[in-house]
Design a protein around this motif. Structure first.
Motif, mmCIF file in Angstrom:
data_model
loop_
_atom_site.group_PDB
_atom_site.id
_atom_site.type_symbol
_atom_site.label_atom_id
_atom_site.label_comp_id
_atom_site.label_asym_id
_atom_site.label_seq_id
_atom_site.Cartn_x
_atom_site.Cartn_y
_atom_site.Cartn_z
ATOM 1 N N UNK A 80 0.823 -1.209 0.000
ATOM 2 C CA UNK A 80 0.000 0.000 0.000
ATOM 3 C C UNK A 80 0.861 1.264 0.000
ATOM 4 N N UNK A 84 -0.385 3.811 -2.753
ATOM 5 C CA UNK A 84 -0.994 5.083 -2.336
ATOM 6 C C UNK A 84 -0.559 6.265 -3.208
ATOM 7 N N UNK A 87 -2.113 5.955 -6.726
ATOM 8 C CA UNK A 87 -3.536 6.261 -6.870
ATOM 9 C C UNK A 87 -3.832 7.752 -6.676
ATOM 10 N N UNK A 147 -19.520 8.536 -4.369
ATOM 11 C CA UNK A 147 -18.891 9.201 -5.513
ATOM 12 C C UNK A 147 -19.467 8.749 -6.852
ATOM 13 N N UNK A 166 -15.799 -4.150 5.289
ATOM 14 C CA UNK A 166 -15.475 -3.066 6.218
ATOM 15 C C UNK A 166 -14.992 -1.812 5.496
ATOM 16 N N UNK A 167 -15.159 -1.778 4.174
ATOM 17 C CA UNK A 167 -14.851 -0.555 3.436
ATOM 18 C C UNK A 167 -16.071 0.054 2.784
ATOM 19 N N UNK A 169 -20.171 0.615 3.496
ATOM 20 C CA UNK A 169 -21.292 0.459 4.434
ATOM 21 C C UNK A 169 -22.498 -0.215 3.770
ATOM 22 N N UNK A 192 -15.117 -7.993 2.061
ATOM 23 C CA UNK A 192 -14.584 -7.353 0.862
ATOM 24 C C UNK A 192 -13.563 -8.297 0.216
ATOM 25 N N UNK A 202 -9.632 -13.975 2.682
ATOM 26 C CA UNK A 202 -10.808 -13.220 2.239
ATOM 27 C C UNK A 202 -11.716 -14.047 1.324
ATOM 28 N N UNK B 24 -18.552 1.271 10.202
ATOM 29 C CA UNK B 24 -19.421 1.832 9.171
ATOM 30 C C UNK B 24 -20.888 1.531 9.448
ATOM 31 N N UNK B 84 -24.215 8.791 8.379
ATOM 32 C CA UNK B 84 -23.071 8.212 7.694
ATOM 33 C C UNK B 84 -22.516 9.292 6.783
ATOM 34 N N UNK B 91 -2.298 10.553 4.976
ATOM 35 C CA UNK B 91 -1.541 9.289 5.066
ATOM 36 C C UNK B 91 -1.368 8.801 6.494
ATOM 37 N N UNK B 98 -9.078 -0.628 8.609
ATOM 38 C CA UNK B 98 -9.092 -1.968 8.042
ATOM 39 C C UNK B 98 -8.596 -1.865 6.599
ATOM 40 N N UNK B 99 -8.157 -2.993 6.071
ATOM 41 C CA UNK B 99 -7.628 -2.961 4.702
ATOM 42 C C UNK B 99 -8.666 -2.481 3.677
ATOM 43 N N UNK B 100 -9.906 -2.989 3.725
ATOM 44 C CA UNK B 100 -10.883 -2.477 2.752
ATOM 45 C C UNK B 100 -11.134 -0.974 2.905
ATOM 46 N N UNK B 101 -11.183 -0.517 4.140
ATOM 47 C CA UNK B 101 -11.362 0.907 4.391
ATOM 48 C C UNK B 101 -10.222 1.695 3.741
ATOM 49 N N UNK B 102 -9.020 1.216 4.001
ATOM 50 C CA UNK B 102 -7.807 1.833 3.473
ATOM 51 C C UNK B 102 -7.856 1.855 1.943
ATOM 52 N N UNK B 103 -8.177 0.703 1.380
ATOM 53 C CA UNK B 103 -8.128 0.548 -0.077
ATOM 54 C C UNK B 103 -9.168 1.426 -0.756
ATOM 55 N N UNK B 104 -10.379 1.406 -0.230
ATOM 56 C CA UNK B 104 -11.438 2.233 -0.822
ATOM 57 C C UNK B 104 -11.053 3.709 -0.720
ATOM 58 N N UNK B 106 -8.093 4.872 -0.850
ATOM 59 C CA UNK B 106 -7.033 5.154 -1.824
ATOM 60 C C UNK B 106 -7.595 5.570 -3.171
ATOM 61 N N UNK B 107 -8.632 4.874 -3.625
ATOM 62 C CA UNK B 107 -9.130 5.240 -4.958
ATOM 63 C C UNK B 107 -10.348 6.160 -4.894
ATOM 64 N N UNK B 108 -10.520 6.761 -3.731
ATOM 65 C CA UNK B 108 -11.572 7.778 -3.604
ATOM 66 C C UNK B 108 -11.008 9.067 -3.004
ATOM 67 N N UNK B 111 -10.974 9.728 0.810
ATOM 68 C CA UNK B 111 -12.274 9.844 1.484
ATOM 69 C C UNK B 111 -12.689 8.465 1.989
ATOM 70 N N UNK B 113 -15.674 6.491 4.648
ATOM 71 C CA UNK B 113 -16.985 6.698 5.260
ATOM 72 C C UNK B 113 -16.903 6.420 6.755
#
Lengths: 224, 143
Positions: A80, A84, A87, A147, A166-167, A169, A192, A202, B24, B84, B91, B98-104, B106-108, B111, B113
């Protein structure tokens, strides 16, 4: 097994794409959009799977504009640190040009559908809004719903989400469903990334298999 | 500690922990709010005075986080609400996501939630630290 070749976007940018061809006459084309690790082993395996199902599958290297040839098998936190800053340079508009180039190649197989995972799920929705000559889309756990929720799809679309993501909701998935009732939105008891067979922590075989069957049925319906 | 109080506080603690694990989930945040509120009511006894409302008011004044949570639990029209909404993170804030939180994120554009507490004056607060603070305040009351 497919192979990489170079495709050219409408603005002249040349990018890599993994192309997997079926053994016989294609019954359509499928564009496979990567996760944030590029067109790595698992993404190529998805393209190979669609080729085995009879589709001409094309997986464009969506980050080639940022770092040409990028792909990684490293799913650890270390990666990452590399992803980072990459991206931070991502541009959704030029990314759609790259998807369109992949659609053009996949169209050699007939009507074209699009699928994608995580980052690719988000791009699937954006591509379904843009049209791009696509016939349908089946996207997976695309993050950042606020978005793209305002971008109405212009082609038949279905989406797949895990209820333990968890990314993303669950509430936003419900909002997406309410705002776009014509989009088939499927929820699975999964995390996810539940389709990624290269990540056993996963991967949910049952959810992944059901979701893939649904994607195949969707493509079968709209690419025939 | 009387068993009823201990049980109420334990339930509230578990709800806050579950919300921390699913940051979330607005429903999980509301469950934690209501269980903290119930634990606050369970603290009242004759030694606290003879007016439960006055006792709640004292708790509210003693700790801002607990006060906000008690306000949330009352669900008044125009009062604070759980919503929400987006948080932009730099950074340094990625540590602990969490990884999904982090990843989402990154490409948003950084931002992510989060469940937030929205106040009538337009300000917002992250729900998790408020709930954690309110729980600590209750535990301090019992110490």
């Amino acid at each position: 097994m497919g192979e990489f070749q170079t495709i050219t976007a409408s603005d002249g940018f040349a990018l890599n794409a993994y192309v997997a061809r079926p053994a016989s006459q294609p019954k359509g084309g499928v564009v496979v959009v990567q996760e944030v690790w590029g067109v790595n082993h698992w993404v190529r395996s998805v393209a190979d799977q669609y080729a085995a199902e009879g589709y001409l599958a094309v997986a464009p290297a969506m980050f080639d504009r940022i770092e040409h040839g990028y792909q990684s098998e490293d799913y650890s936190d270390r990666q990452f640190l590399i992803i980072r800053p990459m991206l931070a340079q991502f541009n959704a508009d030029t990314a759609l040009l790259d998807v369109a180039a992949a659609v053009a190649l996949a169209a050699d197989g007939g009507k074209v559908g699009i699928t994608g995972f995580c980052f690719g799920g988000m791009m699937t929705w954006r591509a379904a809004h843009a049209g791009l000559g696509l016939a349908c889309g089946s996207g997976y756990y695309g993050g950042g719903i606020p978005n793209y929720i305002g971008l109405a799809p212009t082609i038949p679309l279905e989406m797949h989400f895990g209820d333990r993501d968890s990314g993303i909701p669950n509430e936003q998935v419900a909002d997406l469903k309410a705002q776009h009732p014509l989009v088939d939105i499927h929820m699975y008891p999964a995390e996810h990334g539940f389709c990624n067979a290269d990540r056993p922590e996963r991967f949910d075989p049952a959810a992944a298999a059901l979701a893939h069957q649904r994607s195949l049925a969707f493509f079968g319906q709209y690419l025939a | 500690m009387p068993e009823g109080r201990a049980r109420a506080l334990d339930s509230a603690g578990r709800a806050v922990a579950e919300f921390a694990a699913t940051p979330l989930a607005r429903k999980q945040a509301m469950l934690a709010v209501l269980l903290i509120d119930r634990a606050a009511d369970a603290l009242f006894d004759r030694k606290s005075g003879d007016d439960p409302l006055r006792f709640r008011e004292a708790l509210r004044r003693a700790d801002a986080d607990l006060g906000l949570v008690l306000d949330l639990a009352e669900m008044r029209v125009g009062g604070p609400a759980l919503v929400l909404g987006p948080r932009r993170v730099g950074p340094e804030a990625y540590v602990g996501l969490t990884e999904p939180d982090y990843m989402v994120g990154l490409y948003n554009g950084g931002r992510i939630e989060r469940v937030l507490i929205s106040l009538a004056d337009g300000s917002v607060h992250d729900a998790l630290p408020v709930l954690t603070g309110a729980l600590s305040a209750l535990q301090h009351q019992l110490a």
